[in-house]
Write an enzyme that holds these catalytic residues in place. Structure first.
Site, mmCIF file in Angstrom:
data_model
loop_
_atom_site.group_PDB
_atom_site.id
_atom_site.type_symbol
_atom_site.label_atom_id
_atom_site.label_comp_id
_atom_site.label_asym_id
_atom_site.label_seq_id
_atom_site.Cartn_x
_atom_site.Cartn_y
_atom_site.Cartn_z
ATOM 1 C CE1 TYR A 90 0.207 1.467 4.487
ATOM 2 C CE2 TYR A 90 0.649 -0.899 4.498
ATOM 3 C CZ TYR A 90 0.690 0.329 5.124
ATOM 4 O OH TYR A 90 1.219 0.437 6.389
ATOM 5 N NE ARG A 106 -5.350 -5.555 1.888
ATOM 6 C CZ ARG A 106 -5.658 -4.875 3.004
ATOM 7 N NH1 ARG A 106 -6.462 -3.828 2.929
ATOM 8 N NH2 ARG A 106 -5.165 -5.238 4.174
ATOM 9 C CE LYS A 230 -9.373 -0.822 19.900
ATOM 10 N NZ LYS A 230 -8.198 -1.416 19.204
ATOM 11 C CB ALA A 233 -7.950 11.664 22.741
ATOM 12 C CB ALA A 260 0.199 1.536 15.418
ATOM 13 C CG ASP A 263 -3.208 -1.573 15.245
ATOM 14 O OD1 ASP A 263 -4.423 -1.827 15.218
ATOM 15 O OD2 ASP A 263 -2.574 -1.145 14.265
#
Length: 314
Positions: A90, A106, A230, A233, A260, A263
Site C-alpha cells: 500500500y 492486495r 476504544k 483520546a 497504530a 493496535d
C-alpha cells in the site's frame, strides 16, 4: 493457565510505501502485526510466546519481514511461504493539510491464502495448543469465503480446547462486498469471542450506532463477556460480568502520529490480562502504550522508547 502462555495472532502485514518529497520510503505495516510486535515486547520476558500466523512469499520483502519479526521475539514457524503469491502493498500520500490517502495492491496477496498451505488438522492442532488467539476484522475480510468459514470452524474447536478468542473489530468497508457480509462475519466471530475490542467509530460505520450502549448491548447478545470500547483520546469503556468501568486516557500534549494507536492499546491491554491483571489495570496499560506510540512517527516506535510498566504486577 499454562505457566508459559502461548498466543497466536492471525492477520496480514504489507509492504508500505510512503512519499517523502520526490522519493518513497519503504516500511511494513499491518494492524495485527503491530499488536503482535508490541505484545511480544511486553510479555516475552515473562515467558509468553507470541506467534504470528499469515502468508508471505519467497521475495526479499517477505524475508525482511520474517527477519524483523524474529528479532522482536515473534515466533514465525506458522508463517506460510507461498511460491505463487507475494505480500500486499500500500501507498500513503499525505496532502498539504495533513490528510492521508491510502492506495492498496492486495487482491492476490499471500496472506489471503495462508490457510490453503496447511491441512485443517495441522492448523487445528496448532490453535488448540494456544491460550489466546487474536485476530481482527481485517484478518477475516481478506480471506475468501470458504477459508473464512473453515477458520471459524477451527476457532470453535480451539475454543472448546480452552483457547480464549480475542477479536478487534477493525472494519474496513473496501475489503467487504457489503455491510451485510461484514455484519454476518462479525456475528459469527463474536459468538466465539471472549474479549472484544471495539473501536466505536467502526461500530458506527458498520451498524449506524448513535451511542456506545448500542454496540455494548449488541455484543453482549452474542455472548461476549469482556468488551472494551476504544474511543481514541477519550476514556475507554470496559464491560465485564455486566459491570462497566470508565478508564481515562493519558493526556498527550504533543501528538505526532496516531498510526497504530488502537493496535498498541490492544497489545497493552491483552498483555496485562494474559499476565493476570485486572481489566482496569489492563486498560491503563493500553492507554500508557498508545499514548507513547502517538508521540512518535510511524506504527512501530523504537524499542528503547517503550514505556516502563511493571507487568509482573498485573
Amino acid at each position: 493457565m499454562s505457566t508459559h502462555p502461548q498466543v497466536a495472532v492471525i492477520g496480514e502485514c504489507m509492504v508500505e510505501l510512503q512519499k517523502s518529497g520526490e522519493l518513497y520510503k519503504q516500511a511494513f505495516g499491518g494492524d495485527t502485526l503491530n499488536t503482535a510486535l508490541y505484545l511480544s515486547r511486553l510479555t516475552q520476558k515473562h515467558g509468553v510466546t507470541t506467534r504470528y500466523i499469515t502468508g508471505l512469499g519467497e521475495d526479499p520483502f517477505s524475508q525482511q519481514m520474517l527477519d524483523s519479526w524474529q528479532q522482536e521475539g515473534i515466533n514465525t514457524e506458522a508463517v506460510s511461504i507461498s511460491q505463487k503469491h507475494l505480500p500486499g502493498m500500500y501507498l500513503i500520500e499525505t496532502s498539504a493539510d495533513g490528510e492521508r490517502r491510502f492506495f492498496y495492491w492486495r487482491d492476490n496477496a499471500a496472506a489471503k491464502f495462508w490457510l490453503d498451505d496447511y491441512s485443517k488438522a495441522d492448523t487445528q492442532q496448532l490453535l488448540n495448543s494456544q491460550q489466546f488467539i487474536y485476530l481482527s476484522g481485517i484478518s477475516l475480510a481478506i480471506l475468501p469465503d470458504a477459508a473464512r468459514q473453515l477458520l471459524m470452524e477451527i476457532l470453535q474447536q480451539a475454543k472448546q480446547h480452552g483457547a480464549k478468542i480475542v477479536f478487534d473489530n477493525n472494519y474496513r468497508p473496501a475489503l467487504w462486498p457489503s455491510k451485510e457480509a461484514a455484519q454476518l462475519a462479525y456475528q459469527q466471530i463474536l459468538k466465539l469471542t471472549d474479549i472484544a475490542f471495539l473501536t466505536f467509530d467502526d461500530e458506527q460505520l458498520l451498524y449506524g450506532d448513535c451511542h456506545e450502549i448500542e454496540a455494548i448491548a449488541r455484543t453482549q447478545l452474542y455472548g461476549v463477556n469482556e468488551i472494551v470500547i476504544k474511543r481514541g483520546a477519550e476514556a475507554c469503556y470496559v464491560i465485564i460480568d455486566n459491570e462497566r468501568y470508565e478508564v481515562p486516557a493519558n493526556k498527550v500534549s504533543h501528538v505526532i502520529d496516531t498510526t497504530a494507536a488502537g493496535d498498541s492499546f490492544s497489545a497493552g491491554y491483552l498483555a496485562c490480562r494474559i499476565l493476570g491483571g485486572s481489566p482496569c489495570d489492563a486498560a491503563k496499560t493500553g492507554h500508557l502504550l498508545a499514548g507513547t506510540v502517538i508521540q512518535h512517527r510511524g506504527a512501530i516506535i523504537p524499542a528503547e522508547a517503550m514505556p516502563t510498566t511493571d507487568l509482573g504486577k498485573c
